[in-house]
Scaffold this motif. Sequence first.
Motif, mmCIF file in Angstrom:
data_model
loop_
_atom_site.group_PDB
_atom_site.id
_atom_site.type_symbol
_atom_site.label_atom_id
_atom_site.label_comp_id
_atom_site.label_asym_id
_atom_site.label_seq_id
_atom_site.Cartn_x
_atom_site.Cartn_y
_atom_site.Cartn_z
ATOM 1 N N GLY A 164 10.987 -12.767 2.316
ATOM 2 C CA GLY A 164 9.007 -13.083 1.987
ATOM 3 C C GLY A 164 8.857 -14.026 1.341
ATOM 4 O O GLY A 164 8.056 -14.644 0.629
ATOM 5 N N ASP A 165 9.908 -14.504 0.210
ATOM 6 C CA ASP A 165 10.270 -15.810 -0.173
ATOM 7 C C ASP A 165 10.223 -17.480 -0.096
ATOM 8 O O ASP A 165 10.450 -17.197 1.503
ATOM 9 N N ASP A 166 10.155 -18.595 0.104
ATOM 10 C CA ASP A 166 10.930 -19.438 0.152
ATOM 11 C C ASP A 166 12.489 -19.405 0.873
ATOM 12 O O ASP A 166 13.135 -19.961 1.601
ATOM 13 N N GLY A 187 16.901 -12.264 4.697
ATOM 14 C CA GLY A 187 15.762 -14.001 5.905
ATOM 15 C C GLY A 187 16.049 -14.515 6.674
ATOM 16 O O GLY A 187 17.059 -14.257 7.387
ATOM 17 N N GLY A 188 15.640 -15.864 6.943
ATOM 18 C CA GLY A 188 15.567 -15.813 8.340
ATOM 19 C C GLY A 188 14.516 -17.150 8.512
ATOM 20 O O GLY A 188 13.651 -17.813 8.429
ATOM 21 N N ASP A 189 14.447 -16.974 9.861
ATOM 22 C CA ASP A 189 13.491 -17.917 10.709
ATOM 23 C C ASP A 189 13.374 -17.888 12.035
ATOM 24 O O ASP A 189 13.970 -16.972 13.093
ATOM 25 N N THR A 190 11.795 -18.055 12.547
ATOM 26 C CA THR A 190 11.250 -17.074 13.622
ATOM 27 C C THR A 190 10.320 -18.379 14.365
ATOM 28 O O THR A 190 9.590 -18.510 13.602
HETATM 29 P P1 ADP Z 1 9.087 -20.688 5.380
HETATM 30 O O1 ADP Z 1 7.761 -21.322 6.004
HETATM 31 O O2 ADP Z 1 8.883 -20.631 4.198
HETATM 32 O O3 ADP Z 1 10.530 -21.332 5.882
HETATM 33 P P2 ADP Z 1 8.971 -18.731 7.162
HETATM 34 O O4 ADP Z 1 7.455 -18.013 7.618
HETATM 35 O O5 ADP Z 1 9.659 -19.047 8.266
HETATM 36 O O6 ADP Z 1 8.716 -19.433 5.657
HETATM 37 O O7 ADP Z 1 9.994 -17.224 6.523
HETATM 38 C C1 ADP Z 1 9.035 -16.063 5.289
HETATM 39 C C2 ADP Z 1 9.531 -15.218 5.220
HETATM 40 O O8 ADP Z 1 10.394 -14.210 6.242
HETATM 41 C C3 ADP Z 1 10.802 -15.963 4.751
HETATM 42 O O9 ADP Z 1 11.506 -15.015 3.459
HETATM 43 C C4 ADP Z 1 12.015 -16.185 5.573
HETATM 44 O O10 ADP Z 1 13.132 -16.150 5.050
HETATM 45 C C5 ADP Z 1 11.652 -14.495 6.239
HETATM 46 N N1 ADP Z 1 11.860 -14.686 7.835
HETATM 47 C C6 ADP Z 1 11.655 -15.219 9.310
HETATM 48 N N2 ADP Z 1 12.230 -15.078 10.412
HETATM 49 C C7 ADP Z 1 12.610 -13.923 9.743
HETATM 50 C C8 ADP Z 1 13.402 -12.995 10.234
HETATM 51 N N3 ADP Z 1 13.477 -13.446 11.669
HETATM 52 N N4 ADP Z 1 14.647 -12.444 10.092
HETATM 53 C C9 ADP Z 1 14.908 -12.266 8.644
HETATM 54 N N5 ADP Z 1 13.469 -13.265 8.272
HETATM 55 C C10 ADP Z 1 12.678 -13.552 8.235
#
Ligand code: ADP
Length: 302
Positions: free
Chosen positions: A26-28, A118-121
């Motif tokens: 949810g955070d950075d 956390g992660g990235d999608t």
């Molecule tokens: P930012 O733009 O700051 O990189 P994101 O929009 O990518 O943040 O992600 C928002 C939040 O969701 C972050 O806390 C990130 O770690 C989490 N997140 C994004 N994708 C996933 C995922 N596939 N699984 C778990 N957490 C995720």
Amino acid sequence: VDEFGLIARYFAAGFPARRDVRLGVGDDAALCLPPPGMELAIAIDTLVAGVHFPLSTAPADIGYKALAVNLSDLAAMAAEPAWFTLALTCPQADPAWLAEFSHGLRQAAELGGVALIGGDTTRGPLSVTVQITGFAPPGQALRRNGARPGDGIYVTGTLGDAGLALRGVLAGTPVAPELLQRLNRPTPRIQEALALRGIATSAIDISDGLLADLGHILEASGVGANVRLAQIPLSPVMREAGAWELALSAGDDYELCFTAPDHAALPANCTRIGVIDAAAGLRCFTASGGLWQPETAGYQHF
Ligand code: ADP
Ligand code: MG
């Protein structure tokens, strides 16, 4: 579903909660508090559709396996798994697909007691990257470089089942459910690995086949090995299929291969398959004592 709705629905909740996670999804960035004095063990693995799993693989199996292979890497270090992040690239936000994927991922997370922090999608061709972090007391992680002449060579479980399953899947022939499990739901040997701290002299997980992975131990340790083919543990299905060479060359088993001095107290489920030798090279002997030469070109340097 937009990107944030998707994350909230499938990845923000429902995974193991841990007190050492101060701030999760949810955070950075996530904030975690490692136990004082422990070394962090960090691994990452990517599964690409059509390369690391057949395109026909069920979404739940993809989710499970993406994390299981990382748990296996930490097991190979005898590190206790704690946290993971997920980078998911998929062609579209298909709710049914994501629900199943997230379910399989959660099953592996519960197995390892690991929190998704956390992660990235992103949108693109299907690819799943999991990065995992765990702990080991200083100096106690199992490396590849500690094998010494005279040490026994051991593997957990049975070998080749995943390779046999993959062969069937790719050929489009029916594969027995218990065999498919070995390919799609590998069991990371976490408990066995933790029990081997202070006992094993080296360890690796078998992702590329016994000969290749044992070869990494030999190279890192500057030693050789004599392996008894008849002692390699095979499942009944493997024996029946007569596919024992798959136990040497096929990947995807995610069993552990490790070395330990004789008379060490080992966990159940371990089989001695040979001995470490001062002379470089990996030699395989048949039941009658003859030297066996692999036919596949890939193994020539052994
Ligand atoms: P930012 O733009 O700051 O990189 P994101 O929009 O990518 O943040 O992600 C928002 C939040 O969701 C972050 O806390 C990130 O770690 C989490 N997140 C994004 N994708 C996933 C995922 N596939 N699984 C778990 N957490 C995720
Ligand atoms: Mg981002």
